[in-house]
Design a protein around this motif. Sequence first.
Motif, PDB file in Angstrom:
ATOM      1  N   LEU B 163       0.687  -1.190  -0.018  1.00 12.78           N
ATOM      2  CA  LEU B 163       0.023   0.077   0.017  1.00 12.78           C
ATOM      3  C   LEU B 163       0.713   1.196   0.082  1.00 12.78           C
ATOM      4  O   LEU B 163       0.197   2.382  -0.430  1.00 12.78           O
ATOM      5  CB  LEU B 163      -0.808   0.046   1.055  1.00 12.78           C
ATOM      6  N   SER B 164       2.048   1.190   0.445  1.00 17.04           N
ATOM      7  CA  SER B 164       2.942   2.291   0.657  1.00 17.04           C
ATOM      8  C   SER B 164       3.632   2.783  -0.845  1.00 17.04           C
ATOM      9  O   SER B 164       4.483   3.433  -1.022  1.00 17.04           O
ATOM     10  CB  SER B 164       4.076   2.296   1.531  1.00 17.04           C
ATOM     11  N   THR B 165       3.112   1.914  -1.875  1.00 11.56           N
ATOM     12  CA  THR B 165       3.874   2.277  -3.544  1.00 11.56           C
ATOM     13  C   THR B 165       3.171   3.698  -3.621  1.00 11.56           C
ATOM     14  O   THR B 165       2.319   4.117  -3.576  1.00 11.56           O
ATOM     15  CB  THR B 165       3.040   1.165  -4.216  1.00 11.56           C
ATOM     16  N   ASP B 166       4.443   4.419  -4.313  1.00 16.93           N
ATOM     17  CA  ASP B 166       4.299   5.881  -4.534  1.00 16.93           C
ATOM     18  C   ASP B 166       3.005   5.919  -5.490  1.00 16.93           C
ATOM     19  O   ASP B 166       3.039   5.290  -6.557  1.00 16.93           O
ATOM     20  CB  ASP B 166       5.385   6.099  -5.204  1.00 16.93           C
ATOM     21  N   LYS B 167       2.143   6.904  -5.076  1.00 18.09           N
ATOM     22  CA  LYS B 167       0.752   7.118  -5.728  1.00 18.09           C
ATOM     23  C   LYS B 167       1.297   7.773  -7.403  1.00 18.09           C
ATOM     24  O   LYS B 167       0.743   7.322  -8.165  1.00 18.09           O
ATOM     25  CB  LYS B 167      -0.234   8.054  -5.131  1.00 18.09           C
TER      26      LYS B 167
END
Lengths: 250, 270
Positions: B163-167
């Motif tokens: 979920l912490s993948t760069d938006k």
Amino acid sequence: MNKLLELRNVTLKYQTPNDEITAIENLSFNCNDGDFVSLIGPSGCGKTTVLSLLAGLITPSSGSILFDGERLSKSNDNLGYMLQKDHLFPWRTIEKNVFLPLEIKKINTQENREYAISLLEKYGLKEFKKRYPDQLSGGMRQRAALIRTLSSKPKLLLLDEPFSALDYQTRLSVCDDVYRIIKAERKTAVLVTHDISEAISMSDKIIVLTNRPAQVKSILYPKLVGDSPLSRRESKEFGTWFEKVWKELH
Amino acid sequence: MKNKNQLSRDRILYLRKIKRDNVLVWTMRFALLIIIVGVWEVLATFNIIDSFISSSPSRIAKTIKELFVENNLLKHIGVTMYETVVGFLIAVILGYFIALLLWWSERIRRILEPYIVVLNSLPKIALGPIIIVWFGSGSKAIIFMAVLIGIIVAIMTMLNGFLSTDKNKILLLKSMGANKIQILIKLVIPGSLPTLISMLKISVGMAWVGSIMGEYLVSRAGLGYLIVYGGQVFKLDLVMASTVVLCVLATFMYAMVALLERFIIKFKMK
């Protein structure tokens, strides 16, 4: 000249749990083939939202966007998007990063890879193609990001404040670089920025947007002497144009 | 640039200082071990502490040797290792895929969230009796315990990583026309590799907790069994000896994961 991009009465509303927000209202403008167009406006006016619309990432609530005379479809292969940061993937070499759009669009052919490599060579990144992004300077990384955008041969480039993450010195030279490359490759570009000097020094056409909901306030055609952003910044008329845009914004 | 043979004086001093520091640290590490073992042994020899209760290094060494010769220590090690490794692998692999599923569908994630929270806060050992009834008293029950303890942490760590993948990187791929599978394969999975490595490190520890705890509850073999048995018949030598063996094994398994980490980084930066 041929109209590459045409927005007709584009309105965008989006929903949040508390409210319905009109981000863009009745926005209309054109962009000719080969133009360098800047969108400038007060912060939070929805400039980036306009780019997302042009990129086909969101669809307008009403109105239409025509690309090359046809309605914009979701998977438009003729667009290249460039963001504030380079967003090169740190686990891929520069070369592999540049191939990324080819892989995504499933056009990863020998010919297209050679074209991408030729761009790297042409714009001074030849020795760095096997390096990883963290081995390059900020300016070089941004240049690599532009080449990644160009590798799938898009007609239209969408630039979302691509220089704002760089320090001032680098910014001026990368700005020059990017302009030179875009002009050399004969691409059409839409730049979103809040930097007046940047807009004047790069564009053929400046579209000033109003506060939210974004509408066109005025369109300016800066005519400056000089063939690069840096030399344009030094031209006599630069100050006059700066004042003109400044007044439009305030 | 200067030749390697012509290092400046400051550089040589600097390198020498680093080397000296390393030597000092390693020397002190061994010294500390020797002091602890030595003091323990001396106190036991002169009956200042009761070696029946506290055992002593020489008695531990003797017990390990006896275990090895008479009681088939290797079999016990094998049983525990088997349970731990299998528990670890199931927890890690299953956990990874469940985390992927939860990343994929926000709806499933929202539906399952309270269940995961409850399972995470529940002390898993409370499920011991249920596990015994369902799986009997063999390795199966112990592996199940190890999986139960490890999988929740594995899921939560991995999900956070996904979920912490760069938006903005996702936005970039979408602007190229990427679909969700492409985003997953090109960005989310390679980008979460560091999280995977730390998840493996945490899970090794969790697998040991699970297998030893499982053996405390039910078992007829394994290091946890030896420890509990030793406690029940008041053979502290056996308890201490098994614990020492356990220390060595746990360190060994952690080192294997650290080695894997180095291999992955090397492969990635090839």
